[in-house]
Design a protein around this motif. Structure first.
Motif, PDB file in Angstrom:
ATOM      1  N   SER A  67       9.423 -64.872  49.283  1.00 18.84           N
ATOM      2  CA  SER A  67      10.350 -64.020  50.064  1.00 18.84           C
ATOM      3  C   SER A  67      11.688 -64.662  50.343  1.00 18.84           C
ATOM      4  O   SER A  67      12.681 -63.877  50.882  1.00 18.84           O
ATOM      5  CB  SER A  67       9.647 -63.764  51.578  1.00 18.84           C
ATOM      6  OG  SER A  67       9.185 -64.938  52.283  1.00 18.84           O
ATOM      7  N   GLY A  68      11.791 -65.908  49.993  1.00 16.90           N
ATOM      8  CA  GLY A  68      13.095 -66.365  50.095  1.00 16.90           C
ATOM      9  C   GLY A  68      13.224 -67.591  51.178  1.00 16.90           C
ATOM     10  O   GLY A  68      14.492 -67.868  51.633  1.00 16.90           O
ATOM     11  N   ALA A 178      10.373 -59.641  52.673  1.00 18.91           N
ATOM     12  CA  ALA A 178      11.203 -59.092  51.747  1.00 18.91           C
ATOM     13  C   ALA A 178      10.747 -57.581  51.376  1.00 18.91           C
ATOM     14  O   ALA A 178       9.526 -57.610  51.396  1.00 18.91           O
ATOM     15  CB  ALA A 178      11.386 -59.906  50.308  1.00 18.91           C
ATOM     16  N   ASN A 202      14.916 -60.314  54.109  1.00 16.65           N
ATOM     17  CA  ASN A 202      15.728 -60.967  53.017  1.00 16.65           C
ATOM     18  C   ASN A 202      15.800 -59.887  51.814  1.00 16.65           C
ATOM     19  O   ASN A 202      14.823 -58.847  51.756  1.00 16.65           O
ATOM     20  CB  ASN A 202      15.013 -62.349  52.678  1.00 16.65           C
ATOM     21  CG  ASN A 202      16.021 -63.109  51.825  1.00 16.65           C
ATOM     22  OD1 ASN A 202      17.198 -63.079  52.014  1.00 16.65           O
ATOM     23  ND2 ASN A 202      15.658 -63.839  50.992  1.00 16.65           N
ATOM     24  N   LYS A 203      16.637 -60.285  50.880  1.00 21.20           N
ATOM     25  CA  LYS A 203      16.791 -59.354  49.516  1.00 21.20           C
ATOM     26  C   LYS A 203      17.148 -58.203  49.947  1.00 21.20           C
ATOM     27  O   LYS A 203      16.768 -56.995  49.681  1.00 21.20           O
ATOM     28  CB  LYS A 203      15.597 -59.358  48.867  1.00 21.20           C
ATOM     29  CG  LYS A 203      14.942 -60.529  48.345  1.00 21.20           C
ATOM     30  CD  LYS A 203      13.815 -60.790  47.335  1.00 21.20           C
ATOM     31  CE  LYS A 203      13.046 -62.135  47.338  1.00 21.20           C
ATOM     32  NZ  LYS A 203      12.215 -62.284  46.417  1.00 21.20           N
ATOM     33  N   LYS A 206      17.970 -54.936  47.815  1.00 24.08           N
ATOM     34  CA  LYS A 206      16.783 -54.190  47.351  1.00 24.08           C
ATOM     35  C   LYS A 206      16.447 -52.933  47.894  1.00 24.08           C
ATOM     36  O   LYS A 206      16.520 -52.863  49.318  1.00 24.08           O
ATOM     37  CB  LYS A 206      15.408 -55.169  47.386  1.00 24.08           C
ATOM     38  CG  LYS A 206      15.729 -56.205  46.202  1.00 24.08           C
ATOM     39  CD  LYS A 206      14.434 -56.463  45.547  1.00 24.08           C
ATOM     40  CE  LYS A 206      14.702 -57.460  44.411  1.00 24.08           C
ATOM     41  NZ  LYS A 206      13.568 -57.995  43.950  1.00 24.08           N
ATOM     42  N   SER A 238      20.817 -61.713  52.583  1.00 19.59           N
ATOM     43  CA  SER A 238      20.614 -62.082  51.408  1.00 19.59           C
ATOM     44  C   SER A 238      20.819 -63.529  50.904  1.00 19.59           C
ATOM     45  O   SER A 238      21.866 -64.078  51.172  1.00 19.59           O
ATOM     46  CB  SER A 238      21.555 -61.043  50.314  1.00 19.59           C
ATOM     47  OG  SER A 238      21.538 -61.822  48.949  1.00 19.59           O
ATOM     48  N   LYS A 240      20.731 -65.231  48.527  1.00 20.16           N
ATOM     49  CA  LYS A 240      21.445 -65.653  47.434  1.00 20.16           C
ATOM     50  C   LYS A 240      22.792 -65.648  47.625  1.00 20.16           C
ATOM     51  O   LYS A 240      23.542 -66.530  47.145  1.00 20.16           O
ATOM     52  CB  LYS A 240      20.923 -64.604  46.211  1.00 20.16           C
ATOM     53  CG  LYS A 240      20.901 -64.730  44.822  1.00 20.16           C
ATOM     54  CD  LYS A 240      20.168 -64.038  44.076  1.00 20.16           C
ATOM     55  CE  LYS A 240      20.426 -64.381  42.281  1.00 20.16           C
ATOM     56  NZ  LYS A 240      20.177 -63.139  41.644  1.00 20.16           N
TER      57      LYS A 240
END
Lengths: 329, 128
Positions: A67-68, A178, A202-203, A206, A238, A240
């Protein structure tokens, strides 16, 4: 008095303790290995440094695999360092139940901090513990605390629905989710959804991220004590790109501040200490039972008898406990 | 009981991490605790990681040809930090002519393509 004895018996523990309290990297690293590998020495070490603990802010980061979590922790380290706070990370990954080995890959996402002297990252294998942590995680927090880290972040193994031990080890829990992992009913279930102080979707780029946030907020609004108009504790990020991580960090700091001023933090620490006492008791009591190695052969024998219906499992355990009590009178 | 801990790291600029990942996984299956840090790590980052993680071994993988510079640098940095007890071994595309030099610089063993995982485990088990 006790400390004086320890000094005589275990100069090694004394040196490690002194070193780690001064913040010496090698001493901290060795002390962590001691609490992982050698319970007796570990106990002495914790007793020795105990007075120095209680200053760190302890954050738990948990959530399903992938999930990050690690990438978000990487970003949180960055934010804390920009405030010149020293950060320690305990990253737990699962031990193989088959080989006993482990592949510890969380710090892969945090290597940009590898040479920063204000950051200490330690990977730990769960070594058979099932609650998302390892046995040594509890003592590892104390070591980092005594070593002067302002913030200790514990990243659990990737969890499912019921690994909630992290709540007993942290001042606040950040649950990282996520999109794409289930409908609104998942958000209402018992277990992991109940331990988050802050929820992260998170993410966020998406599909389904917005919907997930709404579903979590709805599930949380049904909780007792929730008031209409309460501020949302669901943050979209995010990891990332870094988007939303500022807001997440601010939310964490706000909650920490709030809970220390409201007395909530003190209550939580007290509750966690009670849990810790129970955990140590349980551990020591079961060790007492198994200590001489006779119990495992007895269990093997009893299993056959229970299969043959010559007694019930409760009868066997009851008999053993009365024998144990008799022997300790 | 103490479990042996091994850091598998890739210094240098090549991105060929298949070998490193294979070894990391195989050592996990052999019962070790393996820390994997990914590609393009500086010797400084590798040594700092090894010390924080209190590992017994560092396995370095490199396929770009810079092994004669980077492997000895890792050993040297460990010495500087008083962590000379950590055993360094290497792997990757390394010409046999360089073995003696690397060993003289403190790299304990070299495993090249085709090496058996059993040989790496035997090497680990032989060290104390």
């Amino acid at each position: 008095m006790i400390n004086c004895c320890i000094r005589k018996i275990f100069p090694e523990i004394e040196n490690l303790s002194n070193g780690l309290i001064k913040g010496d990297t090698r001493s901290i690293a060795k002390a962590l290995s001691v609490v992982e590998n050698c319970r007796d020495k570990g106990e002495l070490l914790i007793n020795r440094i105990f007075l120095e603990t209680g200053k760190s802010s302890v954050w738990g980061v948990t959530g399903p695999p992938g999930s990050g979590k690690s990438s978000l922790v990487d970003k949180l380290i960055e934010k804390e360092r920009s405030l010149s706070r020293k950060v320690a990370v305990i990253a737990v990954d699962p031990t193989s139940p088959f080989s006993g080995g482990a592949l510890l890959g969380d710090r892969l996402r945090m290597q940009s901090h590898a040479t920063d002297p204000g950051v200490f990252i330690r990977s730990m294998a769960s070594r058979g513990r099932l609650g998302g942590l390892s046995n040594a995680s509890f003592d590892a927090v104390k070591i980092f605390d005594a070593a002067g880290f302002n913030t200790v972040i514990i990243e659990t193994v990737g969890v499912g629905q019921s690994e909630i031990e992290i709540v007993e080890l942290s001042d606040l829990v950040i649950l990282v989710l996520a999109p794409g992992m289930g409908d609104d009913i998942q958000a209402m279930k018992a277990g992991i959804m109940e331990i988050g102080d802050i929820f992260v979707v998170n993410k966020k780029d998406k599909d389904g991220a917005e919907k997930m946030k709404t579903e979590i907020e709805y599930a949380l609004s049904l909780k007792e004590g929730h008031h209409k108009g309460d501020r949302s504790n669901v943050v979209m990020t995010s990891a990332k790109s870094g988007e939303g991580t500022d807001m997440l960090h601010r939310e964490i700091c706000d909650q920490v501040k709030l809970s220390s001023s409201s007395g909530g933090l003190r209550e939580r620490k007290l509750r966690n200490t009670k849990k810790e006492i129970e955990r140590i008791f349980n551990m020591k009591i079961s060790e007492l039972f198994y200590e001489k190695g006779v119990m495992s052969s007895k269990i093997e024998q009893a299993a056959v008898e229970i299969q043959n219906k010559s007694m019930s499992p409760y009868e066997f355990v009851g008999k053993e406990i009365s024998l144990f009590k008799g022997a300790n009178k | 009981m103490a479990k042996k801990r091994i850091l598998i790291a890739k210094p240098g600029l090549d991105g060929h991490d298949r070998g490193a990942k294979y070894v990391a996984r195989a050592l996990k299956d052999a019962g070790y605790e393996v820390i994997y840090t990914g590609i393009r790590q500086t010797p400084e980052a590798i040594v700092s990681t090894a010390i924080q993680e209190d590992v017994d071994f560092i396995g370095l993988s490199l396929l770009s040809g810079a092994h004669n510079e980077l492997f000895p640098r890792v050993v040297e940095l460990l010495d500087n930090k008083g962590a000379e007890d950590i055993i360094v071994f290497g792997g990757g595309v390394i010409p046999i002519d360089d073995f003696d030099y690397l060993k003289s610089k403190g790299v304990k063993a070299i495993f090249t393509p085709g090496a058996q995982i059993k040989d790496i485990i035997d090497f680990i088990e032989l060290q104390n």
